[in-house]
Design a protein around this motif. Structure first.
Motif, short mmCIF file in Angstrom:
data_model
loop_
_atom_site.label_atom_id
_atom_site.label_comp_id
_atom_site.label_asym_id
_atom_site.label_seq_id
_atom_site.Cartn_x
_atom_site.Cartn_y
_atom_site.Cartn_z
N GLU A 47 7.76 11.01 -9.05
CA GLU A 47 8.31 12.10 -8.25
C GLU A 47 9.04 11.61 -7.01
O GLU A 47 8.51 10.79 -6.27
N ASP A 48 10.25 12.12 -6.79
CA ASP A 48 10.96 11.94 -5.53
C ASP A 48 10.43 13.02 -4.58
O ASP A 48 10.00 14.09 -5.02
N GLU A 49 10.50 12.77 -3.26
CA GLU A 49 10.05 13.74 -2.27
C GLU A 49 11.11 13.95 -1.20
O GLU A 49 11.71 12.99 -0.73
N LEU A 50 11.31 15.21 -0.81
CA LEU A 50 12.19 15.53 0.30
C LEU A 50 11.32 16.01 1.45
O LEU A 50 10.49 16.90 1.28
N PHE A 51 11.49 15.38 2.63
CA PHE A 51 10.78 15.74 3.85
C PHE A 51 11.81 16.31 4.82
O PHE A 51 12.67 15.57 5.31
N LEU A 52 11.73 17.60 5.15
CA LEU A 52 12.61 18.26 6.10
C LEU A 52 11.81 18.56 7.37
O LEU A 52 10.80 19.27 7.30
N ARG A 70 14.34 13.54 12.73
CA ARG A 70 14.19 14.51 13.81
C ARG A 70 14.38 15.93 13.30
O ARG A 70 14.79 16.14 12.17
N GLU A 71 14.12 16.90 14.18
CA GLU A 71 14.27 18.31 13.83
C GLU A 71 15.64 18.56 13.21
O GLU A 71 16.66 18.09 13.73
N GLY A 72 15.64 19.28 12.10
CA GLY A 72 16.89 19.60 11.41
C GLY A 72 17.38 18.51 10.49
O GLY A 72 18.43 18.66 9.87
N GLU A 73 16.64 17.41 10.37
CA GLU A 73 17.02 16.31 9.49
C GLU A 73 16.02 16.19 8.35
O GLU A 73 14.89 16.67 8.46
N PHE A 74 16.45 15.55 7.28
CA PHE A 74 15.51 15.29 6.20
C PHE A 74 15.74 13.90 5.63
O PHE A 74 16.76 13.28 5.87
N ILE A 75 14.72 13.44 4.91
CA ILE A 75 14.79 12.16 4.21
C ILE A 75 14.26 12.38 2.80
O ILE A 75 13.33 13.17 2.61
N ILE A 76 14.87 11.71 1.85
CA ILE A 76 14.39 11.75 0.48
C ILE A 76 13.80 10.38 0.18
O ILE A 76 14.47 9.36 0.33
N VAL A 77 12.53 10.38 -0.20
CA VAL A 77 11.85 9.14 -0.58
C VAL A 77 11.83 9.08 -2.11
O VAL A 77 11.20 9.92 -2.75
N PRO A 78 12.55 8.12 -2.69
CA PRO A 78 12.59 8.01 -4.15
C PRO A 78 11.23 7.60 -4.73
O PRO A 78 10.44 6.94 -4.05
N HIS A 79 11.01 8.00 -5.97
CA HIS A 79 9.75 7.62 -6.63
C HIS A 79 9.64 6.09 -6.66
O HIS A 79 10.64 5.38 -6.70
N GLY A 80 8.41 5.63 -6.59
CA GLY A 80 8.14 4.20 -6.61
C GLY A 80 8.23 3.49 -5.28
O GLY A 80 7.82 2.34 -5.16
N VAL A 81 8.73 4.17 -4.24
CA VAL A 81 8.89 3.54 -2.92
C VAL A 81 7.63 3.80 -2.09
O VAL A 81 7.27 4.94 -1.81
N GLU A 82 6.96 2.73 -1.68
CA GLU A 82 5.77 2.86 -0.87
C GLU A 82 6.16 3.33 0.53
O GLU A 82 7.12 2.81 1.11
N HIS A 83 5.42 4.30 1.05
CA HIS A 83 5.73 4.88 2.35
C HIS A 83 4.47 5.37 3.04
O HIS A 83 3.43 5.56 2.40
#
Length: 119
Positions: A47-52, A70-83
């Protein structure tokens, strides 16, 4: 079809790291969560994840670098990426990810939340 007010939804709880489902889009869940402190290192096999970020600033640690969202920004963490998500102060997040996604990914421990509540 109805409008979802994020401020209203976030006002219904005060605990941290306990995701709640507020909607669904196709095979994905739209979740909200308040976080504070450091989570655990983990990854998601498929699973990929989007954090807004709705409020505050999220630090997303990766093994080779760190990103600040920051506020109003998001990041997508691709599957398999340790975070490892970190919130120095309280952060309000909207997450969009497949319904099957465990908050702790490949790790199951006392921080795993399943099943998720809905609001």
């Amino acid at each position: 079809m109805k409008t979802v007010n994020l401020k209203e939804k976030f006002s219904t709880f005060s605990d941290h790291w306990n995701q709640r489902v507020i909607g669904e889009v196709n095979e994905c869940a739209v979740k909200i969560v308040k976080i504070k402190g450091e989570f655990i290192w983990h990854h998601h096999d498929v699973e990929d994840e989007l954090f807004l970020v709705v409020k505050g600033a999220l630090r997303m640690k990766f093994r080779d670098h760190e990103a600040v969202i920051r506020e109003g920004e998001f990041i997508i963490v691709p599957h398999g990426v340790e975070h490892c998500p970190v919130a120095d102060e309280e952060v309000h997040l909207v997450l969009i990810e497949p319904k099957s996604t465990l908050n702790t990914g490949n790790i199951v421990n006392e921080r795993t939340v399943a099943p998720l509540g809905q609001i």
